[in-house]
Write an enzyme that holds these catalytic residues in place. Structure first.
Site, PDB file in Angstrom:
ATOM      1  N   ARG A  53      13.575   3.904  12.447  1.00 38.69           N
ATOM      2  CA  ARG A  53      12.367   4.739  12.410  1.00 38.69           C
ATOM      3  C   ARG A  53      11.522   4.496  13.675  1.00 38.69           C
ATOM      4  NH1 ARG A  53       9.533   4.558   6.810  1.00 38.69           N
ATOM      5  NH2 ARG A  53       8.628   6.433   7.705  1.00 38.69           N
TER       6      ARG A  53
ATOM      7  N   TYR B 103      11.199   8.610   1.240  1.00 41.58           N
ATOM      8  CA  TYR B 103      11.178   7.474   0.315  1.00 41.58           C
ATOM      9  C   TYR B 103      11.901   7.720  -1.004  1.00 41.58           C
ATOM     10  CZ  TYR B 103       7.843   5.752   3.713  1.00 41.58           C
ATOM     11  OH  TYR B 103       7.262   5.325   4.881  1.00 41.58           O
TER      12      TYR B 103
ATOM     13  N   ASN C 119       7.816  -5.808  -0.834  1.00 40.48           N
ATOM     14  CA  ASN C 119       7.770  -4.688   0.108  1.00 40.48           C
ATOM     15  C   ASN C 119       6.295  -4.533   0.456  1.00 40.48           C
ATOM     16  OD1 ASN C 119       7.755  -2.380   1.584  1.00 40.48           O
ATOM     17  ND2 ASN C 119       8.816  -1.101   0.067  1.00 40.48           N
TER      18      ASN C 119
ATOM     19  N   HIS D 105       3.911  -4.550   9.172  1.00 41.78           N
ATOM     20  CA  HIS D 105       3.811  -4.422  10.631  1.00 41.78           C
ATOM     21  C   HIS D 105       2.451  -4.857  11.180  1.00 41.78           C
ATOM     22  CE1 HIS D 105       7.284  -2.104   9.569  1.00 41.78           C
ATOM     23  NE2 HIS D 105       6.555  -1.202   8.947  1.00 41.78           N
TER      24      HIS D 105
ATOM     25  N   ASP E 274       1.059 -15.561   6.672  1.00 40.80           N
ATOM     26  CA  ASP E 274       0.578 -16.931   6.502  1.00 40.80           C
ATOM     27  C   ASP E 274       0.622 -17.366   5.042  1.00 40.80           C
ATOM     28  OD1 ASP E 274       0.162 -17.145   9.208  1.00 40.80           O
ATOM     29  OD2 ASP E 274      -2.030 -16.983   9.116  1.00 40.80           O
TER      30      ASP E 274
ATOM     31  N   ARG F 100       7.542   0.366  13.629  1.00 37.58           N
ATOM     32  CA  ARG F 100       8.047  -0.203  12.369  1.00 37.58           C
ATOM     33  C   ARG F 100       9.150  -1.232  12.618  1.00 37.58           C
ATOM     34  NH1 ARG F 100       5.797   3.329   8.445  1.00 37.58           N
ATOM     35  NH2 ARG F 100       5.559   5.427   9.290  1.00 37.58           N
TER      36      ARG F 100
ATOM     37  N   ARG G  42       5.270  11.931  -3.450  1.00 38.45           N
ATOM     38  CA  ARG G  42       5.043  12.480  -2.112  1.00 38.45           C
ATOM     39  C   ARG G  42       6.193  12.041  -1.194  1.00 38.45           C
ATOM     40  NH1 ARG G  42       1.229  14.132  -4.549  1.00 38.45           N
ATOM     41  NH2 ARG G  42      -1.008  13.951  -4.178  1.00 38.45           N
TER      42      ARG G  42
ATOM     43  N   PRO H  86       0.792  -1.234   0.000  1.00 41.56           N
ATOM     44  CA  PRO H  86       0.000   0.000   0.000  1.00 41.56           C
ATOM     45  C   PRO H  86       0.822   1.280   0.000  1.00 41.56           C
ATOM     46  CG  PRO H  86      -0.139  -1.131   2.118  1.00 41.56           C
ATOM     47  CD  PRO H  86       0.538  -2.072   1.176  1.00 41.56           C
ATOM     48  N   ASN H  87       0.308   2.232  -0.761  1.00 37.39           N
ATOM     49  CA  ASN H  87       0.837   3.597  -0.889  1.00 37.39           C
ATOM     50  C   ASN H  87       2.113   3.698  -1.717  1.00 37.39           C
ATOM     51  OD1 ASN H  87      -1.190   4.955   0.707  1.00 37.39           O
ATOM     52  ND2 ASN H  87      -0.301   3.915   2.465  1.00 37.39           N
TER      53      ASN H  87
ATOM     54  N   ALA I 124       3.094  -0.833   4.896  1.00 37.29           N
ATOM     55  CA  ALA I 124       2.609  -0.854   6.278  1.00 37.29           C
ATOM     56  C   ALA I 124       2.078  -2.222   6.690  1.00 37.29           C
ATOM     57  CB  ALA I 124       1.533   0.209   6.457  1.00 37.29           C
TER      58      ALA I 124
ATOM     59  N   GLU J 143      12.221  -9.989   1.770  1.00 40.67           N
ATOM     60  CA  GLU J 143      11.491  -8.794   2.219  1.00 40.67           C
ATOM     61  C   GLU J 143      12.375  -7.576   1.961  1.00 40.67           C
ATOM     62  OE1 GLU J 143      10.479  -9.090   6.366  1.00 40.67           O
ATOM     63  OE2 GLU J 143       9.950  -6.971   6.506  1.00 40.67           O
TER      64      GLU J 143
ATOM     65  N   HIS K 227      12.695  -3.204   1.983  1.00 43.10           N
ATOM     66  CA  HIS K 227      12.169  -1.904   2.410  1.00 43.10           C
ATOM     67  C   HIS K 227      13.069  -0.793   1.910  1.00 43.10           C
ATOM     68  CE1 HIS K 227       9.193  -3.707   4.973  1.00 43.10           C
ATOM     69  NE2 HIS K 227      10.115  -4.528   5.401  1.00 43.10           N
ATOM     70  N   LEU K 228      12.457   0.270   1.461  1.00 43.99           N
ATOM     71  CA  LEU K 228      13.216   1.440   1.005  1.00 43.99           C
ATOM     72  C   LEU K 228      13.970   2.065   2.171  1.00 43.99           C
ATOM     73  CD1 LEU K 228      10.134   2.711  -0.889  1.00 43.99           C
ATOM     74  CD2 LEU K 228      12.288   2.309  -2.068  1.00 43.99           C
ATOM     75  N   SER K 229      13.247   2.302   3.256  1.00 42.65           N
ATOM     76  CA  SER K 229      13.838   2.933   4.438  1.00 42.65           C
ATOM     77  C   SER K 229      14.375   1.854   5.385  1.00 42.65           C
ATOM     78  CB  SER K 229      12.787   3.786   5.157  1.00 42.65           C
ATOM     79  OG  SER K 229      11.707   2.980   5.598  1.00 42.65           O
TER      80      SER K 229
HETATM   81  O1  CA2 Z   1      10.554   1.592   3.882  1.00 36.88           O
HETATM   82  C1  CA2 Z   1       9.673   0.946   3.305  1.00 36.88           C
HETATM   83  O2  CA2 Z   1       9.797   0.483   2.178  1.00 36.88           O
HETATM   84  C2  CA2 Z   1       8.316   0.750   3.996  1.00 36.88           C
HETATM   85  O3  CA2 Z   1       7.858  -0.568   3.687  1.00 36.88           O
HETATM   86  C3  CA2 Z   1       7.393   1.788   3.416  1.00 36.88           C
HETATM   87  C4  CA2 Z   1       6.019   1.799   4.078  1.00 36.88           C
HETATM   88  C5  CA2 Z   1       6.151   1.876   5.587  1.00 36.88           C
HETATM   89  O4  CA2 Z   1       4.865   1.772   6.178  1.00 36.88           O
HETATM   90  C6  CA2 Z   1       7.050   0.795   6.138  1.00 36.88           C
HETATM   91  O5  CA2 Z   1       7.169   0.981   7.528  1.00 36.88           O
HETATM   92  C7  CA2 Z   1       8.418   0.867   5.510  1.00 36.88           C
HETATM   93  C8  CA2 Z   1       5.192   2.999   3.605  1.00 36.88           C
HETATM   94  C9  CA2 Z   1       5.099   3.138   2.119  1.00 36.88           C
HETATM   95  C10 CA2 Z   1       4.445   4.444   1.840  1.00 36.88           C
HETATM   96  O6  CA2 Z   1       4.929   4.918   0.612  1.00 36.88           O
HETATM   97  C11 CA2 Z   1       4.744   6.236   0.337  1.00 36.88           C
HETATM   98  C12 CA2 Z   1       5.389   6.699  -0.767  1.00 36.88           C
HETATM   99  C13 CA2 Z   1       5.275   8.022  -1.090  1.00 36.88           C
HETATM  100  C14 CA2 Z   1       4.498   8.864  -0.328  1.00 36.88           C
HETATM  101  C15 CA2 Z   1       3.837   8.384   0.775  1.00 36.88           C
HETATM  102  C16 CA2 Z   1       3.961   7.057   1.113  1.00 36.88           C
END
Ligand code: CA2
Length: 147
Positions: free
Chosen positions: A109, A25, A76, A82, A89, A113, A20, A12-13, A79, A100, A102-104
């Protein structure tokens, strides 16, 4: 036709990448990430499919369907990392080696997370390298499958 095919799942997102919150990110869009992955996959001589969804059930279905089509997964889960016992499963059920990504760096953080429901059922985790986390994840799952 390549013997190995990898499925990359974006949760998601992540469709908003580059549009954004670039300070967290980065400025690379999801299309640019996918293009880099397709280019890497070609060099690695593996097949590749990429899917983004904001819906948990669609991600679960994609993991189930991968049984017939893919030998490795890079995910990835955003959210859902978490929160989602359902995605955990599904990964455990299909027994497809999964990395797995993750960008960050989720461990530097907020505390919420720091826990990943997926960590215990994946081959390994790559966190904190921006868009390169996906590329490293692809390389890692291919190495794992070829060893
Ligand atoms: O660091 C990552 O890749 C995360 O999976 C990104 C998730 C976050 O909830 C995880 O804790 C770590 C959030 C992705 C949201 O992506 C956005 C991208 C642009 C603008 C807003 C959100």
């Amino acid at each position: 036709m390549p013997e190995i095919s990898v499925l990359v799942l974006h949760g998601p997102n992540l469709n908003l990448l580059g549009l954004r919150e670039p300070e967290i990110y980065g400025s690379t869009t999801i299309e640019q990430i996918n293009q880099a992955l397709y280019s890497d996959a070609k060099k690695l001589q593996v097949g590749l499919d990429c899917l983004q969804s904001n819906h948990e059930g669609i991600l679960v279905d994609a993991i189930h369907n991968a049984r017939q089509t893919h030998q490795g997964i890079v995910i990835n889960a955003g959210a859902y990392t978490h929160t989602s016992v359902a995605i955990r499963d599904a990964i455990a059920a299909v027994q497809i080696p999964t990395v797995e990504a993750h960008l960050s760096n989720i461990y530097t953080r907020e505390e919420f997370r720091h826990h990943s429901y997926l960590a215990a059922v994946v081959v390994g985790q790559i966190s904190g390298f921006g868009a390169d986390s996906y590329r490293l994840g692809l390389q890692a799952v291919v190495n794992y499958l070829n060893r």
